[in-house]
Design an enzyme around this catalytic site. Structure first.
Site, PDB file in Angstrom:
ATOM      1  CG  ASN A 162      -1.780   1.208   1.331  1.00 15.54           C
ATOM      2  OD1 ASN A 162      -1.813   2.030   0.404  1.00 15.54           O
ATOM      3  ND2 ASN A 162      -2.501   1.347   2.435  1.00 15.54           N
ATOM      4  CD1 TRP A 163       3.720   1.229  -2.866  1.00 14.88           C
ATOM      5  CD2 TRP A 163       3.705   2.476  -4.733  1.00 14.88           C
ATOM      6  NE1 TRP A 163       4.546   0.626  -3.775  1.00 14.88           N
ATOM      7  CE2 TRP A 163       4.562   1.373  -4.939  1.00 14.88           C
ATOM      8  CE3 TRP A 163       3.537   3.386  -5.772  1.00 14.88           C
ATOM      9  CZ2 TRP A 163       5.251   1.162  -6.137  1.00 14.88           C
ATOM     10  CZ3 TRP A 163       4.222   3.190  -6.966  1.00 14.88           C
ATOM     11  CH2 TRP A 163       5.077   2.084  -7.141  1.00 14.88           C
ATOM     12  CE  LYS A 164      -0.321   3.170   4.790  1.00 19.99           C
ATOM     13  NZ  LYS A 164      -0.265   3.287   6.233  1.00 19.99           N
ATOM     14  CG  HIS A 172      -6.079   1.918   4.985  1.00 14.62           C
ATOM     15  ND1 HIS A 172      -5.688   2.779   5.979  1.00 14.62           N
ATOM     16  CD2 HIS A 172      -5.067   1.046   4.813  1.00 14.62           C
ATOM     17  CE1 HIS A 172      -4.467   2.441   6.386  1.00 14.62           C
ATOM     18  NE2 HIS A 172      -4.070   1.396   5.699  1.00 14.62           N
ATOM     19  CD  GLU A 223      -3.154   5.368   6.704  1.00 18.63           C
ATOM     20  OE1 GLU A 223      -3.120   5.463   5.464  1.00 18.63           O
ATOM     21  OE2 GLU A 223      -2.234   4.866   7.376  1.00 18.63           O
ATOM     22  CD  GLU A 231      -3.570  -2.384   7.236  1.00 22.26           C
ATOM     23  OE1 GLU A 231      -2.470  -2.622   6.735  1.00 22.26           O
ATOM     24  OE2 GLU A 231      -4.187  -1.322   7.066  1.00 22.26           O
ATOM     25  N   GLY A 235       2.223   2.262  11.072  1.00 19.01           N
ATOM     26  CA  GLY A 235       3.198   3.348  11.004  1.00 19.01           C
ATOM     27  C   GLY A 235       3.814   3.706  12.340  1.00 19.01           C
ATOM     28  CB  SER A 288       4.911  -1.684  12.412  1.00 16.63           C
ATOM     29  OG  SER A 288       4.444  -0.376  12.715  1.00 16.63           O
ATOM     30  N   GLY A 333       2.862  -1.010   4.366  1.00 14.88           N
ATOM     31  CA  GLY A 333       2.912   0.407   4.025  1.00 14.88           C
ATOM     32  C   GLY A 333       4.345   0.863   3.805  1.00 14.88           C
ATOM     33  N   GLY A 334       4.943   1.446   4.840  1.00 11.89           N
ATOM     34  CA  GLY A 334       6.270   2.058   4.741  1.00 11.89           C
ATOM     35  C   GLY A 334       7.326   1.182   4.075  1.00 11.89           C
TER      36      GLY A 334
HETATM   37  P1  13P Z   1       2.844   0.479   7.796  1.00 12.81           P
HETATM   38  O1  13P Z   1       3.380  -0.814   7.179  1.00 12.81           O
HETATM   39  O2  13P Z   1       3.609   1.675   7.333  1.00 12.81           O
HETATM   40  O3  13P Z   1       2.694   0.362   9.274  1.00 12.81           O
HETATM   41  O4  13P Z   1       1.367   0.678   7.183  1.00 12.81           O
HETATM   42  C1  13P Z   1       0.465  -0.367   7.276  1.00 12.81           C
HETATM   43  C2  13P Z   1      -0.720  -0.034   6.476  1.00 12.81           C
HETATM   44  O5  13P Z   1      -1.520   0.814   6.821  1.00 12.81           O
HETATM   45  C3  13P Z   1      -0.911  -0.772   5.206  1.00 12.81           C
HETATM   46  O6  13P Z   1      -2.183  -0.565   4.700  1.00 12.81           O
END
Ligand code: 13P
Length: 256
Positions: A9-11, A95, A97, A169, A175, A216, A237-238
């Site tokens: 997930n590149w966000k 998601h 977010e 999640e 994050g 994470s 994500g990251g």
């Molecule tokens: P991180 O891997 O950066 O914690 O993000 C997780 C996430 O929200 C993937 O959708």
């Protein structure tokens, strides 16, 4: 267990052509050589058509990060299911977010409509669920996760429920550098995620649905999650934003 699925997930990152292409060019060949792991990259909308063209038929699948349920209309800034259908195979829905915005296009009923609309155009939803830190401290994790899963999947055909990808999640782990332990994630997934699917669709469907862990996830901890019996992969994500993503997928493959 099915082939593990690792979704990136590149966000709101790498949304300009040159930066998206820069990463995809570095990862596509090494990822193409890794056996036994399904990889999905979910970039911003702006580069989805470009990556669909560059990747073509490729072992790397593509996904969007959201969509509206409606096919057309006065929905400024939204993207419809059929606009995505020719560009990608997956779509992330619900998601945390986006749920956090509190809008009526992100509540449980809206997410349910989006799942149905995704199946309507042949997209596989990756639906995200998970409790906040406060809900966890209040001992509400099981209730929250169970309810998010059953409301998201309500009214699906059993065959659609079976094809859903559900990402557990925990919001506090996203994050934060503080992932859930693999044992805890596995426990919630078995009890609350698969438990809710079983209540709605039966045990066989609950076992067949793919459930990912997210929050994470790093190259150094991924193998602990994918070694768990109820965890079929990860939503990352990251650690999906650079070449370390190849390392992460390699760690999964090495465990097979
Ligand atoms: P991180 O891997 O950066 O914690 O993000 C997780 C996430 O929200 C993937 O959708």
């Amino acid at each position: 267990m099915s082939r593990p699925l690792i979704a990136a997930n590149w966000k709101m990152h790498l949304g300009r052509a040159e930066e998206a292409l820069g990463l995809v060019r570095r990862i596509r060949h090494p990822l193409g050589r890794i056996d036994g792991v399904e990889v999905v990259v979910c970039p911003p909308f702006t580069v989805l058509p470009l990556l669909a063209e560059v990747l073509g038929p490729s072992p790397i699948a593509l996904g969007a990060q959201n969509m509206h349920w409606a096919e057309r209309g006065a929905h400024t800034g939204e993207v419809s299911p059929s606009m995505l259908a020719g560009l990608c195979q997956y779509v992330i829905l619900g998601h945390s977010e986006r749920r956090a915005t509190g809008g009526s296009t992100e509540d449980d009923a809206a997410i349910n409509r989006k799942l149905k609309a995704a199946f309507g155009v042949g997209l596989i939803p990756i639906v995200c669920v998970g409790e906040s830190g406060e809900q966890r401290e209040a001992g509400a994790t099981d209730d929250v996760v169970r309810s998010q899963v059953s409301l998201a999947l309500a009214g699906l055909e059993p065959d659609q429920a079976r094809r859903c990808v559900i990402a557990y999640e925990p919001v506090w782990a996203i994050g934060s550098g503080r992932p859930a332990t693999a044992a805890e994630a596995n426990r919630i997934i078995a009890l609350s995620v698969r438990g809710a699917v079983a209540e709605g669709f039966g045990e066989e469907v609950a076992q067949a649905a793919r459930v990912l862990y997210g929050g994470s996830v790093l190259p150094d901890n991924i193998a602990a999650f994918t070694a768990m019996p109820d965890i079929d992969g990860a939503l990352v994500g990251g650690a999906s934003l650079g070449p370390e993503f190849v390392e992460l997928v390699l760690r999964v493959s090495a465990e097979r």
